[in-house]
Write a protein that holds these residues in place. Structure first.
Motif, PDB file in Angstrom:
ATOM      1  N   SER A  39       3.087  -6.722 -10.690  1.00 35.66           N
ATOM      2  CA  SER A  39       1.920  -5.853 -10.452  1.00 35.66           C
ATOM      3  C   SER A  39       1.989  -5.192  -9.084  1.00 35.66           C
ATOM      4  N   GLY A  40       3.110  -4.499  -8.831  1.00 33.91           N
ATOM      5  CA  GLY A  40       3.355  -3.919  -7.514  1.00 33.91           C
ATOM      6  C   GLY A  40       3.005  -2.458  -7.351  1.00 33.91           C
ATOM      7  N   GLY A  41       2.351  -1.836  -8.366  1.00 30.57           N
ATOM      8  CA  GLY A  41       1.920  -0.441  -8.229  1.00 30.57           C
ATOM      9  C   GLY A  41       3.073   0.514  -8.008  1.00 30.57           C
ATOM     10  N   GLY A  42       2.764   1.650  -7.314  1.00 33.10           N
ATOM     11  CA  GLY A  42       3.845   2.545  -6.943  1.00 33.10           C
ATOM     12  C   GLY A  42       3.623   4.033  -7.043  1.00 33.10           C
ATOM     13  N   ARG A  43       2.439   4.480  -7.496  1.00 37.22           N
ATOM     14  CA  ARG A  43       2.185   5.917  -7.613  1.00 37.22           C
ATOM     15  C   ARG A  43       1.249   6.388  -6.503  1.00 37.22           C
ATOM     16  N   ASP A  44       1.629   7.476  -5.822  1.00 43.29           N
ATOM     17  CA  ASP A  44       0.832   8.039  -4.737  1.00 43.29           C
ATOM     18  C   ASP A  44      -0.528   8.518  -5.218  1.00 43.29           C
ATOM     19  N   ARG A  45      -0.590   9.015  -6.456  1.00 44.52           N
ATOM     20  CA  ARG A  45      -1.845   9.559  -6.960  1.00 44.52           C
ATOM     21  C   ARG A  45      -2.925   8.478  -7.045  1.00 44.52           C
ATOM     22  N   VAL A  46      -2.498   7.241  -7.233  1.00 43.27           N
ATOM     23  CA  VAL A  46      -3.448   6.139  -7.398  1.00 43.27           C
ATOM     24  C   VAL A  46      -3.744   5.460  -6.068  1.00 43.27           C
ATOM     25  N   VAL A  47      -2.702   5.086  -5.337  1.00 38.19           N
ATOM     26  CA  VAL A  47      -2.869   4.411  -4.047  1.00 38.19           C
ATOM     27  C   VAL A  47      -2.030   5.147  -3.007  1.00 38.19           C
ATOM     28  N   PRO A  48      -2.576   6.189  -2.401  1.00 36.74           N
ATOM     29  CA  PRO A  48      -1.801   6.958  -1.419  1.00 36.74           C
ATOM     30  C   PRO A  48      -1.433   6.096  -0.211  1.00 36.74           C
ATOM     31  N   ILE A  49      -0.221   6.307   0.308  1.00 35.04           N
ATOM     32  CA  ILE A  49       0.208   5.630   1.528  1.00 35.04           C
ATOM     33  C   ILE A  49       0.132   6.643   2.670  1.00 35.04           C
ATOM     34  N   PRO A  50      -0.652   6.358   3.695  1.00 30.37           N
ATOM     35  CA  PRO A  50      -0.793   7.328   4.790  1.00 30.37           C
ATOM     36  C   PRO A  50       0.467   7.431   5.639  1.00 30.37           C
ATOM     37  N   THR A  51       0.560   8.511   6.381  1.00 30.64           N
ATOM     38  CA  THR A  51       1.623   8.665   7.366  1.00 30.64           C
ATOM     39  C   THR A  51       1.268   7.874   8.620  1.00 30.64           C
ATOM     40  N   MET A  52       2.225   7.727   9.513  1.00 26.15           N
ATOM     41  CA  MET A  52       1.951   7.060  10.785  1.00 26.15           C
ATOM     42  C   MET A  52       0.905   7.832  11.588  1.00 26.15           C
TER      43      MET A  52
END
Length: 498
Positions: A233-246
């Motif tokens: 259950s490691g996810g992986g799509r930006d549309r769902v859980v965006p990862i911010p930039t530094m």
């Protein structure tokens, strides 16, 4: 790692069991304790205390000691705000000083044994969790010939903080991932003392732990530290859980503590840094979570896998059947969220118009956040390395599983660990064979890189680049079959990539 169905209250660390075996590692001698079929070594420091001048720094060298150090109690789990609904409650008083790990070995193991090693990374949204929960005990992995390791890593703002005042000193913001890499380096250096084979290490984790495994697979800093990986259950799509930039992370950190004086930042009381940040209060404007830093995180998991950035090691990846996070039980609200695809979504998720709204919300969020991204990663990796795709669908006892209509997020963990009896919800006889089979698949994969090696379990074929099949694990055992969710997942993929 959200598990409200299995609530139980947190307690202090349990009294240590009887003293048992000794080992000597690079830092000094350790005294372990008997734990059923295993010897457990708990509370081993794998880095210096991340406090004072070491706060918001990469992990510093671990301490050495003279004499024999008792390793019979868990070290403190990392600072965090309480999350009472968690089914795997920590059993220590959390502290900022928390970089400790634990090792279970089969009782009587000699350093020359060269046993397979499994390293567990807990979930908790990067704001909660730890190694002390009872269901995370490694004793049954050790019973089955594995040297098992679990470690703490910094959470919340202690673990993910990219303040401009620190950036001037050259420090990055993903300290929690740096901790994970440091723990894996400790394993490479010391696991032989426990009878483990440093060349046969499997890293595995669930939810935020699964996301961490995705990160370790793509990070150049983790190359060579493990040879196999399991993503639960490691996810992986930006549309769902965006990862911010530094840069975005730096803005969040500056909102929390304006200014640029590193010494003043490190003098902030730990209680204020922890705040009320927990799984129930994650979306705070002054907290970023993990960030794309070009060293630990190169990008979203699906994108990085498709770009060929993952380590070429065997991978087992999958999710649970009801792996979603329903924020509503209002079907109208759920379907309105599909916009122009509303009519198609209604046909896929509620074809007869009689499905409970909570189950519709669970299914839709599970497909988008967990199930389809796992399939996408498996397909991307399959041309390059052995990949095994699964779906855990055993519906555990309890009201929550009945309400979501399947196996909820994180409910597979006690079966993977074969620790169902330690769970808050009482175990029923029907669960025993599910735990035996699930646990055996994980052990087999760690031993030989294939979950069905040895021929004692149902066959589990490798995934392919166009796979429409999945290994189902449920009350009827396990079987490889055409994915029952294929239409929903194709729909979800199209929306995610259009």
């Amino acid at each position: 790692m959200w598990k409200p169905a299995l609530a139980m209250s947190a307690t202090m660390v349990l009294a240590a069991p009887a003293i048992a075996q000794r080992v000597t590692i690079d830092q000094g001698a350790l005294q372990g304790a008997s734990d059923g079929p295993s010897t457990a070594f708990r509370g081993i420091p794998y880095a210096a205390k991340p406090i004072g001048p070491n706060r918001w720094r990469a992990p510093q060298p671990a301490p050495h000691w003279t004499g024999v150090k008792a390793a019979t109690r868990y070290g403190p789990d990392c600072s965090q705000a309480p999350f009472p609904p968690d089914a795997a409650p920590i059993r220590t008083t959390p502290q900022e000083d928390c970089l400790y790990l634990n090792v279970w070995q089969p009782k009587g193991t000699q350093p020359s044994a060269k046993l397979p090693v499994m390293v567990w990374i807990y979930g908790g949204g990067f704001v909660n969790g730890g190694t002390s929960p009872a269901v995370y005990s490694g004793k049954n992995f050790a019973r089955d010939g594995i040297v098992f390791v679990s470690f703490n890593y910094r959470l919340g703002r202690f673990g993910f903080f990219a303040h401009p005042g620190l950036e001037k000193e050259g420090f990055g913001g993903n300290f929690g991932f740096m901790d994970q890499i440091s723990a894996l380096k400790w394993v490479q250096k010391n696991i032989a003392a426990f009878g483990g084979d440093a060349s046969n290490v499997t890293v595995f984790g669930e939810s935020a732990g699964g996301m961490s495994v995705n990160t370790l697979l793509q990070s150049p800093l983790a190359r060579g530290l493990f040879g196999k990986a399991i993503i639960e259950s490691g996810g992986g799509r930006d549309r769902v859980v965006p990862i911010p930039t530094m840069a975005e992370g730096a803005k969040a950190a500056d909102r929390f503590a304006p200014g640029d004086n590193a010494a003043q930042l490190r003098a902030i009381p730990a209680k204020r840094i922890t705040g009320d940040l927990s799984l129930s209060k994650m979306n705070q404007p002054d907290y970023s979570g993990p960030m794309v830093d070009g060293k630990t995180v190169l990008g979203q998991s699906v994108d990085s896998a498709e770009a060929g950035l993952y380590a070429r090691v065997p991978v087992m990846i999958g999710t649970n059947s009801a792996d979603g996070f329903p924020g509503t039980d209002d079907k109208t609200k759920v379907f309105d969220g599909f916009g122009q695809d509303k009519a198609e979504a209604m046909k896929l998720y509620d074809p007869n118009g009689d499905k409970p709204g909570f189950q519709v919300a669970t299914d839709a969020s599970a497909d988008a956040a967990m199930i389809e991204p796992a399939r996408a990663i498996a397909r991307a990796l399959a041309p390059h390395q052995p990949v095994y795709l699964y779906r855990f669908a055993y519906q555990m006892p309890g009201d929550w599983a009945e309400r979501v209509g399947g196996a909820p997020h994180a409910s597979e963990i006690p079966y993977v660990f074969d620790t169902v009896a330690a769970r808050a919800v009482p175990m029923i006889p029907a669960e025993a064979p599910v735990a035996t089979l699930t646990h055996r698949y994980w052990v087999n994969f760690a031993k030989c890189g294939s979950p069905d090696c040895g021929g004692e379990v149902p066959a589990w074929p490798k995934a392919t680049a166009t796979d429409t099949s999945v290994q189902m694990i449920d009350a009827n055992g396990a079987r490889h079959e055409t994915d029952p969710l294929i239409a929903r997942l194709d729909f979800t993929e199209r929306r995610a990539t259009q």
